[in-house]
Motif scaffolding. Structure first.
Motif, mmCIF file in Angstrom:
data_model
loop_
_atom_site.group_PDB
_atom_site.id
_atom_site.type_symbol
_atom_site.label_atom_id
_atom_site.label_comp_id
_atom_site.label_asym_id
_atom_site.label_seq_id
_atom_site.Cartn_x
_atom_site.Cartn_y
_atom_site.Cartn_z
ATOM 1 N N ILE A 273 0.785 -1.195 0.176
ATOM 2 C CA ILE A 273 -0.159 -0.116 -0.018
ATOM 3 C C ILE A 273 0.702 1.374 0.020
ATOM 4 C CG2 ILE A 273 -1.647 1.329 1.181
ATOM 5 C CD1 ILE A 273 -2.660 -1.245 2.423
ATOM 6 N N LEU A 274 2.088 0.964 0.720
ATOM 7 C CA LEU A 274 2.986 2.431 0.736
ATOM 8 C C LEU A 274 3.406 2.657 -0.605
ATOM 9 C CD1 LEU A 274 4.560 4.539 2.263
ATOM 10 C CD2 LEU A 274 6.409 2.677 2.496
ATOM 11 N N GLY A 275 3.726 1.820 -1.521
ATOM 12 C CA GLY A 275 4.093 1.912 -2.892
ATOM 13 C C GLY A 275 3.110 2.578 -3.761
ATOM 14 N N LEU A 276 1.723 2.103 -3.573
ATOM 15 C CA LEU A 276 0.440 2.777 -4.168
ATOM 16 C C LEU A 276 0.516 4.180 -3.754
ATOM 17 C CD1 LEU A 276 -2.145 0.019 -3.818
ATOM 18 C CD2 LEU A 276 -0.566 0.465 -5.799
ATOM 19 N N ALA A 277 0.743 4.560 -2.596
ATOM 20 C CA ALA A 277 0.591 6.025 -1.758
ATOM 21 C C ALA A 277 1.922 6.773 -2.527
ATOM 22 C CB ALA A 277 0.732 5.850 -0.327
ATOM 23 N N LEU A 278 2.938 6.411 -2.655
ATOM 24 C CA LEU A 278 4.056 7.046 -3.075
ATOM 25 C C LEU A 278 3.971 7.446 -4.568
ATOM 26 C CD1 LEU A 278 7.110 5.330 -1.223
ATOM 27 C CD2 LEU A 278 6.069 7.421 -0.771
ATOM 28 N N GLY A 279 3.481 6.480 -5.328
ATOM 29 C CA GLY A 279 3.215 6.645 -6.784
ATOM 30 C C GLY A 279 2.234 7.894 -6.871
ATOM 31 N N ALA A 280 1.134 7.774 -6.168
ATOM 32 C CA ALA A 280 0.087 8.635 -6.296
ATOM 33 C C ALA A 280 0.728 10.241 -5.753
ATOM 34 C CB ALA A 280 -1.027 8.360 -5.510
ATOM 35 N N TRP A 281 1.495 10.034 -4.731
ATOM 36 C CA TRP A 281 2.030 11.473 -4.603
ATOM 37 C C TRP A 281 2.900 12.217 -5.443
ATOM 38 C CZ3 TRP A 281 1.551 15.139 -0.913
ATOM 39 C CH2 TRP A 281 2.758 15.862 -0.650
ATOM 40 N N TRP A 282 3.934 10.929 -5.923
ATOM 41 C CA TRP A 282 4.728 11.535 -7.258
ATOM 42 C C TRP A 282 4.070 12.194 -8.421
ATOM 43 C CZ3 TRP A 282 5.977 10.571 -12.129
ATOM 44 C CH2 TRP A 282 7.229 11.009 -12.577
ATOM 45 N N ILE A 283 2.791 11.524 -8.663
ATOM 46 C CA ILE A 283 2.516 12.103 -10.081
ATOM 47 C C ILE A 283 1.315 13.367 -9.677
ATOM 48 C CG2 ILE A 283 0.224 10.838 -9.775
ATOM 49 C CD1 ILE A 283 2.350 11.080 -12.996
ATOM 50 N N ARG A 284 1.077 13.748 -8.464
ATOM 51 C CA ARG A 284 0.191 14.729 -8.233
ATOM 52 C C ARG A 284 0.503 16.149 -8.814
ATOM 53 N NH1 ARG A 284 3.815 15.824 -4.503
ATOM 54 N NH2 ARG A 284 3.715 17.583 -3.489
ATOM 55 N N LYS A 285 1.765 16.438 -8.824
ATOM 56 C CA LYS A 285 2.194 17.706 -9.575
ATOM 57 C C LYS A 285 2.096 17.676 -10.904
ATOM 58 C CE LYS A 285 4.344 19.689 -5.314
ATOM 59 N NZ LYS A 285 5.805 20.384 -4.827
ATOM 60 N N ARG A 286 2.515 16.708 -11.386
ATOM 61 C CA ARG A 286 2.480 16.484 -12.882
ATOM 62 C C ARG A 286 1.543 16.047 -13.738
ATOM 63 N NH1 ARG A 286 6.368 14.606 -9.670
ATOM 64 N NH2 ARG A 286 8.533 14.947 -10.013
ATOM 65 N N ILE A 287 0.370 15.686 -13.071
ATOM 66 C CA ILE A 287 -0.736 15.103 -14.114
ATOM 67 C C ILE A 287 -1.529 16.110 -14.505
ATOM 68 C CG2 ILE A 287 -2.454 15.212 -11.834
ATOM 69 C CD1 ILE A 287 -3.365 12.341 -12.603
ATOM 70 N N ASP A 288 -1.751 17.169 -13.997
ATOM 71 C CA ASP A 288 -2.572 18.290 -14.705
ATOM 72 C C ASP A 288 -1.860 18.986 -15.784
ATOM 73 O OD1 ASP A 288 -5.102 18.112 -13.125
ATOM 74 O OD2 ASP A 288 -3.696 18.821 -11.730
ATOM 75 N N THR A 289 -0.598 18.744 -15.891
ATOM 76 C CA THR A 289 0.411 19.673 -16.948
ATOM 77 C C THR A 289 0.870 18.556 -18.007
ATOM 78 O OG1 THR A 289 2.408 19.059 -15.777
ATOM 79 C CG2 THR A 289 1.122 21.003 -15.279
ATOM 80 N N LEU A 290 0.321 17.269 -17.883
ATOM 81 C CA LEU A 290 0.730 16.227 -19.096
ATOM 82 C C LEU A 290 0.069 16.669 -20.351
ATOM 83 C CD1 LEU A 290 0.428 12.867 -16.839
ATOM 84 C CD2 LEU A 290 2.814 14.287 -17.957
ATOM 85 N N ALA A 291 0.798 16.932 -21.407
ATOM 86 C CA ALA A 291 0.194 16.906 -22.780
ATOM 87 C C ALA A 291 -0.275 15.705 -23.327
ATOM 88 C CB ALA A 291 1.120 17.648 -23.752
ATOM 89 N N ARG A 292 0.304 14.657 -22.972
ATOM 90 C CA ARG A 292 -0.310 13.461 -23.636
ATOM 91 C C ARG A 292 -0.339 12.360 -22.283
ATOM 92 N NH1 ARG A 292 3.607 14.779 -27.544
ATOM 93 N NH2 ARG A 292 2.643 15.246 -29.440
ATOM 94 N N PRO A 293 -1.224 12.469 -21.528
ATOM 95 C CA PRO A 293 -1.442 11.531 -20.088
ATOM 96 C C PRO A 293 -1.593 9.951 -20.808
ATOM 97 C CG PRO A 293 -3.493 12.543 -20.486
ATOM 98 C CD PRO A 293 -2.431 13.608 -21.561
ATOM 99 N N GLU A 294 -2.050 9.588 -21.752
ATOM 100 C CA GLU A 294 -2.071 8.442 -22.433
ATOM 101 C C GLU A 294 -0.602 7.938 -22.656
ATOM 102 O OE1 GLU A 294 -2.172 10.915 -25.949
ATOM 103 O OE2 GLU A 294 -3.267 10.917 -24.210
ATOM 104 N N ARG A 295 0.190 8.691 -23.057
ATOM 105 C CA ARG A 295 1.758 8.175 -23.091
ATOM 106 C C ARG A 295 2.301 8.083 -21.821
ATOM 107 N NH1 ARG A 295 6.225 11.838 -26.500
ATOM 108 N NH2 ARG A 295 7.825 10.264 -26.141
ATOM 109 N N MET A 296 2.185 8.859 -20.927
ATOM 110 C CA MET A 296 2.638 8.435 -19.704
ATOM 111 C C MET A 296 1.840 7.086 -19.023
ATOM 112 S SD MET A 296 4.190 9.102 -16.675
ATOM 113 C CE MET A 296 4.676 10.892 -16.486
ATOM 114 N N LEU A 297 0.766 7.048 -19.223
ATOM 115 C CA LEU A 297 -0.058 5.908 -18.748
ATOM 116 C C LEU A 297 0.471 4.499 -19.315
ATOM 117 C CD1 LEU A 297 -2.364 4.443 -16.965
ATOM 118 C CD2 LEU A 297 -3.794 4.950 -18.954
#
Length: 993
Positions: A273-297
């Motif tokens: 669960i900690l790994g899931l939390a850290l992944g969500a924390w890392w993406i939080r500042k980047r997710i709204d600025t992604l030009a191609r979120p499907e590429r990141m996904l």
């Protein structure tokens, strides 16, 4: 703006608290339900479907109405309050409902074994409403946060992080702090109080002044961007599936490194669960600025698959890391904390990289759904789809992939799914960017890695079955080879064969029995399994119907079938792969598979007994060690109450337990639990490591029958382990049950309970510290046998002139006393007989030289030798033999050289040996009045004075002397069972025997 930020921050803290409580409910409600459904694979699946499926249902139902809810935070507060109310009343409701189910519903509505829809329905009624409420919290909080103007990607990612981070903390807090301190009911009350606090805080946030909330985002009537919405929901489900395949496989793999204890599982779950939390924390500042979120996904999915399969070489290294850790640690409480810390590091090293990627997927998917025209309802739909995929992943892994493909290739299959999913995402969004050829090529290379690494990385059974968490060795010795190794639904099962032909059954690297399939060699486990099968008919020769909990090597059930009057034996085994492994112990256990009176039931023992419509004359329980997660539930007050319900009139219960890797506190907790239901019982020691308890709950006495050897087959089994008479079997008894009960009470441990699982919380620590509880069953070697003063002594005392090395310590001690008395008289002994005297043979030679050789006894070490000899010989001889020995010394040719004090000492030895309480008290008092000798002399005198007074009923004087003894007796001596027994007996309201 500042006011809005404060409201958002407050709600973030509320949701952190909600996540903390949510995992506590998942853990504790699952524990409660397994008391009804059991721990079998299908039962665990039912619990998963009800709880996690309920959460998915709650999220989906909320998503249907989310956009119409005017104030989602207020509704959220109401939901949290409702969850709190359920938590406050859950234990009371469960106790009433489970009692009704055990007494009426399950026996009436269910078959004797297999599936039981009535139990499932009851489980759903108990927790499904709470699970639905918990599932609704995320979409409600998400809607409330987004309506405060928070960017969707950042807000959702932060909520995922807080909810998962709180869940990780909840796992650790409940497992390591709350449950050990408060039990399950207390932990529920704490969690309910925190939910109520969260509800109040959320309600107060709705009352704070602030700008009008943003209107809810209404989605299109159809899925966003045509079929893209449905496609993204499918991706959410598939990535949930693969992630939970990883979780199940990693837990099973790491179990073979860390051990299968409950605390190990908690560390693994918290790391995931900690790994899931850290992944969500890392993406939080980047997710709204992604030009191609499907590429990141797509990149995240591919990276997750590669990182997951890359854990295979890392997992192989963990065995060496654990061995290195254990070799550098002492077996102490402080070292155990370091061991758990090292276990956590290994767990995080394996799990965090891939789960970090998994933590980014759901925020990305939800954000993409919102960006493509989906309304607030997409939050709940994505969450529900992901949760549904997780359920399917666990079910597929447990029931199909692991048994069919094994751990390594199951992991590789999930990794391949993630990489193919990443490639599919790139293909679906192929018109949006031009780099797809390179991306697809990289996906192909990644897929090759996923398939290639398992081929290159071997996980030999020599490692996985090494039991490194116990042995400290990362590989099995070269003296054994694996002849069977399979991954089952609940455990990995191995059979090893030594060079001498002895075979050992291993469950997740832990031995669960060893024997020679043709009987050409005798093992200590043979003594245990034969006595487990024989002691039931030995005390209840009229028994017709029997049940055995745990198949193991199958010897116990095979021995039971040799009883001439047994008509049926049901052997209940939770893991189907054990049945396949047990075939390798033929022909010794052939009757279990071939005898028409034998039936093997694949089920959880508690669940099967609760549903059984016919009562048993004998129930024999020989599960695995209680430090194995789930097994401690077969040593609780509630389990013993259930056993008593399933016993026929005059029925007997036979229970295995161990004294190795077990503290006196833990064993005392089990004895207390059993004695609450079974007032009369006997404890036998088949060897120096195991115990067998025989008990009755109907008020009758537990007594050996003289007809035991009337069955030729049963007699043959017993003679093979050195038991050729009822008297020799009685010599295995480890003490009167009231004696053991008083000793158990002296360690202060509570009775082990389903709702206050003392053993489950303590057992793994005892295993690590190599604790031993055999002292609790050594009253027979008390230097002063005060329990025999003025009472009949066992008939076998002084008659055992030989014993097998694998016999229990009691028989070896008696044989040593017998040979020691012969040595004192100057008789010659064989080398084998001298081995029973062990390291004290020189002490016997010193005392013989004094008593019969007339050598002076001036040196202090010689006096200590005399104390040692008297302490060993007197308990092991009959009163007549002991009195004759010391009288012979007092009247011998060396008597004229004895000083008055030496004569007084010999008279004390004679009084103790002849079990004369008054003479013992007088001589001990006389010696205590003289100048003190050595510390050992003083301690012997004190024990003699207290024990004699206790036997004479002079309890006030005995208590007074015992209270004073702490000033002159060493602390480690006061911990010995005879001093502990006196302390408990003199403080108990009921006289000891």
């Amino acid at each position: 703006m500042n006011n809005t930020r404060a409201r958002v921050c407050a709600l973030y803290l509320v949701f952190l608290l909600s996540g903390f409580c949510g995992l506590i409910y998942e853990s504790i409600w699952s524990h409660y339900l397994k008391l009804i459904l059991g721990h079998a694979a299908y039962a665990q699946a039912v619990v998963l479907i009800i709880f996690v499926g309920g959460m998915a249902l709650g999220a989906w139902l909320t998503s249907l109405r989310s956009e119409r809810i005017r104030n989602p935070i207020l509704v959220y507060a109401i939901v949290e309050a409702a969850v709190a109310v359920m938590a406050f009343g859950f234990h009371f409701v469960f106790v009433k409902a489970s009692g009704w189910a055990m007494d009426w519903l399950l026996p009436a509505a269910c078959q004797g074994d297999g599936l039981c829809w009535a139990g499932w329905l009851l489980a759903a009624v108990l927790i499904l409403p709470g699970a639905v409420l918990l599932g609704s919290t995320f979409p409600l909080m998400s809607a409330g946060i987004l309506r405060m103007g928070v960017q969707p990607g950042r807000g959702l990612s932060t909520l995922y992080f807080l909810n998962s981070g709180g869940a990780a903390l909840g796992v650790l807090a409940s497992g390591f702090l709350l449950i050990p301190s408060l039990g399950l009911p207390g932990t529920l009350l704490v969690s309910g109080a925190l939910n109520l606090l969260a509800a109040l805080a959320a309600f107060l946030v709705t009352r704070l002044p602030g700008p009008e909330p943003v209107a809810p985002v209404h989605g299109a009537t159809s899925s966003p961007a045509g079929n893209t919405g449905r496609w993204l929901l499918l991706v959410a489900a598939v990535t949930g599936l693969s992630s939970f395949v990883y979780e199940v496989v990693w837990i099973r793999m790491l179990t073979q490194v860390l051990g299968a204890a409950t605390h190990s599982f908690e560390l693994m779950l918290a790391s995931f669960i900690l790994g899931l939390a850290l992944g969500a924390w890392w993406i939080r500042k980047r997710i709204d600025t992604l030009a191609r979120p499907e590429r990141m996904l797509a990149g995240v999915q591919i990276a997750m698959g590669v990182l997951a399969v890359a854990t295979l070489p890392l997992y192989s290294w963990c065995f060496e890391a654990m061995a290195l850790t254990l070799k550098g640690l002492s077996r102490s409480g402080e070292a155990y904390a370091f061991f758990m810390g090292a276990s956590a590091v290994m767990t995080m090293a394996v799990m965090l990289p891939a789960t970090f990627c998994a933590g980014m997927t759901l925020p990305l998917l939800t954000s993409m759904l919102l960006q493509r025209g989906g309304g607030e309802r997409e939050i709940g739909r994505a969450y529900g789809a992901n949760t549904l995929g997780a359920i399917l992943g666990v079910l597929a892994t447990v029931f199909w992939l692991m048994p069919a493909a094994g751990l390594k290739w199951t992991l590789a299959a999930a990794a391949a799914i993630d990489i193919l999913l990443g490639a599919a995402i790139l293909w679906h969004f192929r018109s949006k960017w031009s780099g797809r050829p390179w991306a697809l090529a990289s996906a192909g290379v990644s897929l090759a890695l996923v398939l290639g690494i398992p081929l290159l990385v071997a996980l030999p059974v020599e490692k996985t079955a090494s039991g490194v968490f116990r042995s400290g060795e990362p590989r099995l010795s070269g003296h054994s080879k694996a002849i069977f190794s399979r991954d089952g639904r609940t455990a990995s099962i191995t059979v090893l064969e030594r060079r001498d032909g002895v075979r050992t059954l291993l469950t997740n690297g832990k031995s669960d029995g060893a024997t020679h399939p043709a009987g050409a060699r005798l093992t200590s486990d043979d003594h245990t399994t034969v006595m487990l099968g024989a002691l039931g008919p030995a005390h209840h020769p009229q028994a017709r119907r029997a049940a055995v909990v745990g198949l193991g090597t199958g010897i116990t059930s095979a021995v039971l079938l040799e009883s001439g009057r047994i008509e049926s034996v049901d052997t209940i085994e939770i893991e189907p792969m054990v049945i396949a492994a047990a075939q390798h112990f033929r022909p010794r256990n052939a009757a279990v598979f071939d005898d028409p009176r034998s039936r093997i039931v694949i089920d959880d023992a508690r669940a099967h007994l609760a549903r059984a419509r016919l009562k048993y004359d004998l129930i024999v329980s020989e599960p695995s060690n209680p430090w194995v997660s789930g097994v401690s539930g077969l040593f609780t007050t509630q389990f013993y109450e259930g056993v008593a319900r399933q016993l026929a009139p005059q029925g007997h219960f036979v229970q295995w337990f161990h004294v190795y890797e077990a503290s006196p506190e833990m064993v005392g907790s089990v004895i207390k639990a059993l004695s609450k239901t079974f007032p009369d019982y006997k404890v036998y020691a088949p060897n120096i490591a195991d115990l067998v308890l025989v008990a009755r709950a109907d008020g009758g006495k537990v007594q050996l029958s003289p007809d035991l050897f009337s069955s030729a087959g049963m007699a043959g089994h017993l003679r093979r382990i050195g038991i050729d008479s009822v008297e020799r079997l009685a010599a295995h008894e480890a003490g009167h049950h009231t004696t053991i009960q008083l000793l158990s009470g002296g360690y202060g441990a509570p009775a082990n309970s389903d709702f206050s699982p003392y053993v489950d919380n303590r057992a793994a620590r005892d295993r690590f510290m190599s604790a031993r509880a055999d002292a609790m069953f050594q009253m027979h070697v008390s230097p002063i046998p005060f329990l025999e003063f003025g009472k009949p002594v066992p008939a076998y005392l002084g008659t055992i002139d030989s014993a097998l090395p694998t016999m229990p310590r009691k028989l070896n001690d008696l044989a040593g006393a017998w040979h020691g008395s012969r040595l004192l008289r100057g008789e010659s002994l064989t080398p084998a007989q001298r081995t029973y005297l062990g390291q004290h043979e020189q002490d016997y030679e010193i005392v013989r030289a004094w008593l019969w050789g007339c050598q002076p006894m001036s040196h202090q070490t010689r006096w200590d030798a005399a104390i040692t000899v008297a302490s060993e010989v007197n308990p092991g001889l009959s009163p007549q033999q002991a009195a004759a020995l010391w009288t012979e010394a007092l009247n011998g040719r060396c008597a004229r050289q004895f000083t008055p004090e030496q004569t007084l000492w010999l008279e004390l030895f004679r009084a103790v040996g002849s079990r004369d309480a008054r003479a013992t008290r007088e001589r001990a008092d006389q010696l205590l009045a003289l100048s003190p000798g050595s510390q050992r002399q003083l301690e012997y005198q004190v024990l003699a004075a207290i024990g004699a007074r206790f036997a004479l009923g002079e309890h006030a004087d005995a208590k007074h002397l015992l209270d004073q003894a702490g000033a002159v007796v060493r602390a480690e001596q006061m911990e010995l069972p005879w001093f502990r027994y006196l302390a408990s007996a003199l403080s108990a309201p009921v006289r000891a025997p």
